[in-house]
Motif scaffolding. Structure first.
Motif: not given
Length: 388
Positions: A46, A121, A124, A203-204, A257, A261, A264-265, A268
């Motif tokens: 990631r 985060p 993640a 993600g998130h 979520s 959002r 995906r981030e 990370v």
């Protein structure tokens, strides 16, 4: 007479001299190593650094063990604080008794502390380690097999678990191997999360929430089969109610979520080298420092070459055009510099060619004039000879 069944170990501990080697503890330790190993690979894929998952697990694992034990002791307090019981047994983790709900809850607090110290985060990180946690549970459940505990109702199925111990109120016989059912279910949950994460780019925290929801579904029906003592509320075991509530919370989180959002981030771990992450992915989660150094050296060399070319081009352009400092400053863009250089070189070449052609013409004229002059003089001499 049963022809097929799963035998139970005669004892769950071996002694290496005075040192006890407990099967339950080994299962927990192996599960932790598997979770960290798989979590590290997913984290690097990631875009994170190698070793980050292990560093954060130093916080998460102890918190998780404490949380798991606290949940077990609180929900089964009569095993340690009722008449005839010794409260010191509450600290004997090796005898079994870790509640996954408490382990995940307090383990998340430890992970949050580790992530906060690194500026990472938590959602993640949770997504990266979710399948590993499921596999750790699958391995850890075999610790119940070593302790001959947490089995289901009696059965005559060929994969029945043969309980031989009569300690702590056990009745020897053949029972559903609920430890095996949950172990297989957790493996399925890990594969589900890995597949869904690749397919939908979760993600998130949604990959972790999927793990929680899927585990709760399996835990509900497995818990219903168990025959060990437990608190009941409205006819259901306490862990069934916990699984139901946690399942609803996990599904709600996934839905909310995904709307707030999506995707995906992008980053990370702040400061992580993308090239190093790519190298780690190609090498099964391991970074290649030499490749990173080579890439950085190549980038720096390219930058220096570009700067030198720009400076040289600007100097040549200013010299050929004979312009002032303002004209040179106006040619700061690389495209303008290249165009100015090209035009200057073309003009110089044309001028040189013109001068060369002029010189050749002048030479030819001089040669013709000299030849003509020589001819005239020769004629005059011949005329004078004849007259003489």
């Amino acid at each position: 007479m049963e022809l097929a069944y799963i035998p139970s170990p005669s004892h769950g501990v071996l002694y290496l001299g005075p040192v006890p080697l407990r099967g339950y503890a080994f299962c927990i330790i192996i599960g932790v190593f598997v979770a960290v190993w798989l979590g590290n690979r997913r984290w690097v894929a990631r875009g994170g650094r190698v070793g980050t998952v292990a560093d954060i697990s130093v916080w998460a694992v102890p918190f998780g063990l404490v949380g798991g034990r606290l949940y077990h002791v609180i929900t089964d307090y009569e095993l340690y604080f009722s008449a005839g019981r010794d409260w010191v047994d509450a600290f004997k983790v090796w005898q079994g008794g870790l509640g996954i709900w408490g382990a995940i809850a307090l383990g998340a607090v430890g992970a949050w502390i580790g992530c906060r110290r690194r500026g990472i985060p938590l959602p993640a990180y949770a997504d990266a380690i979710a399948p590993g946690i499921a596999l750790a549970q699958a391995i850890g459940r075999w610790g119940n097999w070593f302790n001959q505990e947490l089995y289901g109702k009696e059965t005559d199925l060929p994969w029945a678990l043969h309980i031989t111990s009569s300690a702590d109120g056990r009745v020897p016989g053949y029972y559903h191997p609920t430890f095996l059912y949950e172990s297989l279910w957790c493996i399925g949950v890990a594969l589900l999360v890995i597949w869904a994460d690749r397919r939908f780019k979760l993600g998130h925290g949604r990959a972790f929430a999927l793990y929680v929801a899927a585990y709760c579904v399996g835990r509900a029906w497995i818990e219903y089969m168990r025959v060990d003592d437990a608190h009941h509320i409205l006819g259901l075991r306490l862990n069934d109610w916990t699984a139901l509530v946690v399942f609803l919370l996990a599904v709600t989180y996934i839905v909310v979520s995904a709307k707030k959002r999506p995707g995906r981030e992008a980053v990370v771990e702040p400061g992580a080298d993308a090239s190093g992450a790519s190298a780690g992915t190609a090498a099964d989660g391991e970074d290649d420092p030499k490749a990173d150094a080579g890439a950085e050296s190549t980038e720096k060399t390219a930058e220096k070459s570009a700067e030198k070319s720009a400076d040289t081009g600007a100097g040549k352009s200013a010299a050929k055009t004979g312009g002032s400092g303002d004209e040179s400053a106006a040619a700061e863009s690389s495209a303008a510099k290249a165009e100015a250089d090209a035009r200057s070189e073309a003009d110089a070449k044309a001028e040189a060619d013109a001068e060369g052609e002029g010189a050749q013409d002048a030479g030819a004229k001089d040669a013709g004039a000299k030849a003509a002059g020589g001819g005239v003089k020769k004629d005059e001499a011949e005329s004078a000879g004849k007259k003489g």
